[in-house]
Design a protein around this motif. Structure first.
Motif, PDB file in Angstrom:
ATOM      1  N   SER A  45      30.438  35.162  42.119  1.00  0.00           N
ATOM      2  CA  SER A  45      30.456  34.482  43.236  1.00  0.00           C
ATOM      3  C   SER A  45      29.611  34.945  44.470  1.00  0.00           C
ATOM      4  O   SER A  45      29.462  34.126  45.379  1.00  0.00           O
ATOM      5  N   SER A  46      28.961  36.071  44.568  1.00  0.00           N
ATOM      6  CA  SER A  46      28.524  36.495  45.597  1.00  0.00           C
ATOM      7  C   SER A  46      26.959  36.714  45.592  1.00  0.00           C
ATOM      8  O   SER A  46      26.258  37.769  45.971  1.00  0.00           O
ATOM      9  N   ARG A 174      34.954  46.984  31.870  1.00  0.00           N
ATOM     10  CA  ARG A 174      35.485  45.927  32.028  1.00  0.00           C
ATOM     11  C   ARG A 174      36.972  46.183  31.959  1.00  0.00           C
ATOM     12  O   ARG A 174      37.585  47.085  31.086  1.00  0.00           O
ATOM     13  N   GLY A 205      37.452  37.817  41.374  1.00  0.00           N
ATOM     14  CA  GLY A 205      36.508  36.545  41.708  1.00  0.00           C
ATOM     15  C   GLY A 205      36.981  35.213  40.617  1.00  0.00           C
ATOM     16  O   GLY A 205      38.217  35.145  40.245  1.00  0.00           O
ATOM     17  N   PRO A 206      35.883  34.923  39.862  1.00  0.00           N
ATOM     18  CA  PRO A 206      36.258  33.679  39.096  1.00  0.00           C
ATOM     19  C   PRO A 206      36.903  34.256  37.764  1.00  0.00           C
ATOM     20  O   PRO A 206      37.325  33.189  36.930  1.00  0.00           O
ATOM     21  N   SER A 348      33.863  27.965  48.373  1.00  0.00           N
ATOM     22  CA  SER A 348      32.393  28.196  48.512  1.00  0.00           C
ATOM     23  C   SER A 348      32.299  28.558  49.817  1.00  0.00           C
ATOM     24  O   SER A 348      31.072  28.453  50.826  1.00  0.00           O
TER      25      SER A 348
HETATM   26  C1  LIG Z   1      27.003  29.167  45.427  1.00  0.00           C
HETATM   27  C2  LIG Z   1      27.868  29.801  46.344  1.00  0.00           C
HETATM   28  C3  LIG Z   1      27.474  29.845  47.778  1.00  0.00           C
HETATM   29  C4  LIG Z   1      28.351  30.075  48.733  1.00  0.00           C
HETATM   30  N1  LIG Z   1      27.904  30.075  49.991  1.00  0.00           N
HETATM   31  C5  LIG Z   1      28.748  30.550  50.943  1.00  0.00           C
HETATM   32  C6  LIG Z   1      28.408  30.796  52.196  1.00  0.00           C
HETATM   33  O1  LIG Z   1      27.487  30.093  52.788  1.00  0.00           O
HETATM   34  N2  LIG Z   1      29.373  31.277  53.244  1.00  0.00           N
HETATM   35  C7  LIG Z   1      30.479  31.882  52.767  1.00  0.00           C
HETATM   36  O2  LIG Z   1      31.150  32.390  53.546  1.00  0.00           O
HETATM   37  N3  LIG Z   1      30.925  32.107  51.394  1.00  0.00           N
HETATM   38  C8  LIG Z   1      29.932  31.198  50.558  1.00  0.00           C
HETATM   39  N4  LIG Z   1      30.292  31.239  49.210  1.00  0.00           N
HETATM   40  C9  LIG Z   1      31.615  31.858  48.712  1.00  0.00           C
HETATM   41  C10 LIG Z   1      31.336  33.599  48.662  1.00  0.00           C
HETATM   42  O3  LIG Z   1      30.299  33.956  48.463  1.00  0.00           O
HETATM   43  C11 LIG Z   1      32.463  34.222  47.996  1.00  0.00           C
HETATM   44  O4  LIG Z   1      33.642  33.745  48.584  1.00  0.00           O
HETATM   45  C12 LIG Z   1      32.671  35.855  47.945  1.00  0.00           C
HETATM   46  O5  LIG Z   1      31.324  36.159  47.471  1.00  0.00           O
HETATM   47  C13 LIG Z   1      33.518  36.346  47.644  1.00  0.00           C
HETATM   48  O6  LIG Z   1      33.471  36.705  46.181  1.00  0.00           O
HETATM   49  P1  LIG Z   1      34.471  37.386  45.225  1.00  0.00           P
HETATM   50  O7  LIG Z   1      34.469  39.025  45.328  1.00  0.00           O
HETATM   51  O8  LIG Z   1      36.082  36.856  45.261  1.00  0.00           O
HETATM   52  O9  LIG Z   1      34.056  37.301  43.684  1.00  0.00           O
HETATM   53  P2  LIG Z   1      32.700  38.052  43.087  1.00  0.00           P
HETATM   54  O10 LIG Z   1      31.505  38.184  43.782  1.00  0.00           O
HETATM   55  O11 LIG Z   1      32.639  37.122  41.741  1.00  0.00           O
HETATM   56  O12 LIG Z   1      33.354  39.341  42.410  1.00  0.00           O
HETATM   57  C14 LIG Z   1      34.239  39.444  41.523  1.00  0.00           C
HETATM   58  C15 LIG Z   1      33.913  40.635  40.799  1.00  0.00           C
HETATM   59  O13 LIG Z   1      35.088  41.101  39.816  1.00  0.00           O
HETATM   60  C16 LIG Z   1      34.204  41.656  38.682  1.00  0.00           C
HETATM   61  N5  LIG Z   1      35.229  41.267  37.507  1.00  0.00           N
HETATM   62  C17 LIG Z   1      35.699  40.292  37.096  1.00  0.00           C
HETATM   63  N6  LIG Z   1      36.727  40.490  36.073  1.00  0.00           N
HETATM   64  C18 LIG Z   1      36.398  41.762  35.760  1.00  0.00           C
HETATM   65  C19 LIG Z   1      37.230  42.479  34.843  1.00  0.00           C
HETATM   66  N7  LIG Z   1      37.959  42.212  33.909  1.00  0.00           N
HETATM   67  N8  LIG Z   1      36.730  43.838  35.052  1.00  0.00           N
HETATM   68  C20 LIG Z   1      35.943  44.463  35.773  1.00  0.00           C
HETATM   69  N9  LIG Z   1      35.431  43.698  36.708  1.00  0.00           N
HETATM   70  C21 LIG Z   1      35.550  42.471  36.670  1.00  0.00           C
HETATM   71  C22 LIG Z   1      32.979  40.612  38.500  1.00  0.00           C
HETATM   72  O14 LIG Z   1      32.100  41.339  37.520  1.00  0.00           O
HETATM   73  C23 LIG Z   1      32.727  40.625  39.985  1.00  0.00           C
HETATM   74  O15 LIG Z   1      31.665  41.370  40.231  1.00  0.00           O
HETATM   75  C24 LIG Z   1      29.464  30.763  48.189  1.00  0.00           C
HETATM   76  C25 LIG Z   1      29.852  30.848  47.018  1.00  0.00           C
HETATM   77  C26 LIG Z   1      28.892  30.401  46.009  1.00  0.00           C
HETATM   78  C27 LIG Z   1      29.230  30.424  44.503  1.00  0.00           C
END
Ligand SMILES: Cc1cc2nc3c(=O)[nH]c(=O)nc-3n(C[C@H](O)[C@H](O)[C@H](O)COP(=O)(O)OP(=O)(O)OC[C@H]3O[C@@H](n4cnc5c(N)ncnc54)[C@H](O)[C@@H]3O)c2cc1C
Length: 382
Positions: A45-46, A174, A205-206, A348
């Protein structure tokens, strides 16, 4: 790494996990971060070069303190790592005064005494002349504290700072299961055996639902596109076209920002906003290619709302994000588990809160009350 040598294992080093690892490590907690891919990869998502930052959180007024604290932590991370991560070029929330975007931003600003200005249609057009076809009565809430953040750089900076403070980082590793044991957790990995720790912070994340069952999550696929102006035009630079969300008549919301320094293309997209624009997907099998159907509705809107750009995107990508039925995050201990914390369902809009969420997670790990109430993100609320 083997044995029982971590107090906490952070599973997933996207924006939220990287922030948690940084906060834990700088407090002297023995922390290990595990990431299935490399750092700042393009599958979660990042990904995507930039993220909108704003503190007028229309999604929930309770998020305002989190965004403001995140902003402070961004400055701290910039200083600690000597990296530029946040451009305070302002943010604009545009639409009908009582609509979801402007109405929500004004409500958040009012509740928290945020400094915002409201521009009428003509003033908005003078400030950001690329916006055309503005409907009667549409206004812009301008937030000087807003701006643009850099996601990949922020993750690298946070993980780098965590490492410098003593965290262990395992990439290309993983996690296959987070198992509860008598003394805490056993984090099973495909590549590095079993990591034992007192607590796990799962920020996957997802992929969160793969590791923590029974969460009310769905994952959607969000296309992101960049369009190049048909002729050189200063209206399309970041200074004249700061980050924005714009609600159009009919309810669709377009978002984006002008070209970053050194680039010519303008990043633009369509928000889902519960309108069913985005398909529900499995992040493991999601189609990452982008086809004309992905930008057809957006391109139609742009021809009227931001004219002067090529008809098809010059670059495009698609990323997954997870969301809950009420659109709010999941942060806390599912079923009050003393050894497992989660943070997910970022929607998002979760990037701007990353660093604040890292701090909240570190507080919860240490049994401290977080500085701001986040009851609306309780994973057990459903
Ligand atoms: C297209 C898009 C545009 C956006 N625009 C904005 C914006 O303009 N402003 C804003 O504030 N927010 C925005 N967001 C939301 C924001 O980007 C996310 O909230 C933020 O990046 C948080 O990500 P995360 O760490 O939860 O997930 P992720 O970045 O997906 O991180 C999760 C991590 O966990 C790892 N992982 C998963 N399962 C396992 C496993 N079993 N073992 C080891 N590692 C694992 C993955 O590989 C990944 O690196 C947007 C999102 C998207 C998709």
């Amino acid at each position: 790494m083997t044995g029982t040598d971590a107090d906490v294992v952070v599973v997933g080093l996207g924006a939220w996990g990287a922030a948690a690892l940084w906060q834990l490590a700088r407090r002297g907690v023995r922390a290990a971060g595990v990431e299935q891919y490399g750092l700042a990869h393009d599958l979660g998502s990042s990904y995507g070069e930039s993220r909108m930052f704003r503190t007028a959180c229309l999604e929930h007024p309770g998020l305002v303190p989190l965004a403001r604290r995140s902003r402070e932590l961004w400055r701290q991370l910039e200083t600690e790592t000597g990296t530029h991560l946040l451009d305070p070029t302002g943010a604009m929330l545009i639409g009908p005064r009582d609509g979801r975007i402007v109405g929500g931003a004004l409500r958040a600003a009012r509740e928290h005494g945020l400094e915002v200005r409201v521009l009428d249609r003509d003033a908005l057009h003078r400030r950001a002349p690329a916006h055309a076809g503005l409907a009667d009565g549409h206004v812009a809430v301008v937030e000087p504290e807003g701006g643009l953040t850099l996601p990949e750089r922020t993750i690298e900076a946070a993980v780098g700072a965590a490492r410098a403070a003593g965290a262990v980082v395992l990439t290309g590793t993983r996690v296959t299961a987070v198992e509860r044991t008598g003394g805490g957790v056993a984090v099973h990995t495909a590549e590095a055996g079993v990591l034992r720790a007192g607590q796990a912070v799962v920020t996957a994340g997802p992929w969160l639902a793969d590791l923590v069952p029974d969460l009310p999550l769905e994952v959607v696929r969000m296309p992101v596109t960049w369009f190049t102006p048909t002729a050189h035009d200063e209206r399309f630079g970041l200074g004249r076209l700061p980050v924005f969300m714009r609600e159009l008549d009919g309810g669709d919301v377009i978002w984006g920002h002008g070209a970053l320094p050194g680039r010519t293309d303008v990043k633009l997209g369509l928000e889902d906003g519960g309108r069913g624009h985005f398909a529900t997907v499995d992040p493991a099998t999601m189609d990452r290619s982008v086809a004309p159907a992905d930008w057809a509705v957006l391109a139609e809107h742009l021809a009227r709302a931001v004219p002067g750009l090529g008809e098809a995107p010059s670059r495009a990508t698609a990323s997954p994000y997870a969301r809950t039925p009420d659109g709010q995050f999941l942060i806390g201990r599912p079923r009050r588990d003393p050894a497992v914390l989660i943070a997910g369902a970022c929607g998002s809009h979760g990037f701007k809160h990353s660093l604040g969420i890292g701090e909240v997670l570190a507080d919860l790990v240490q049994g401290k009350e977080p500085a701001m109430p986040l009851d609306f993100t309780d994973p057990d609320r459903f």
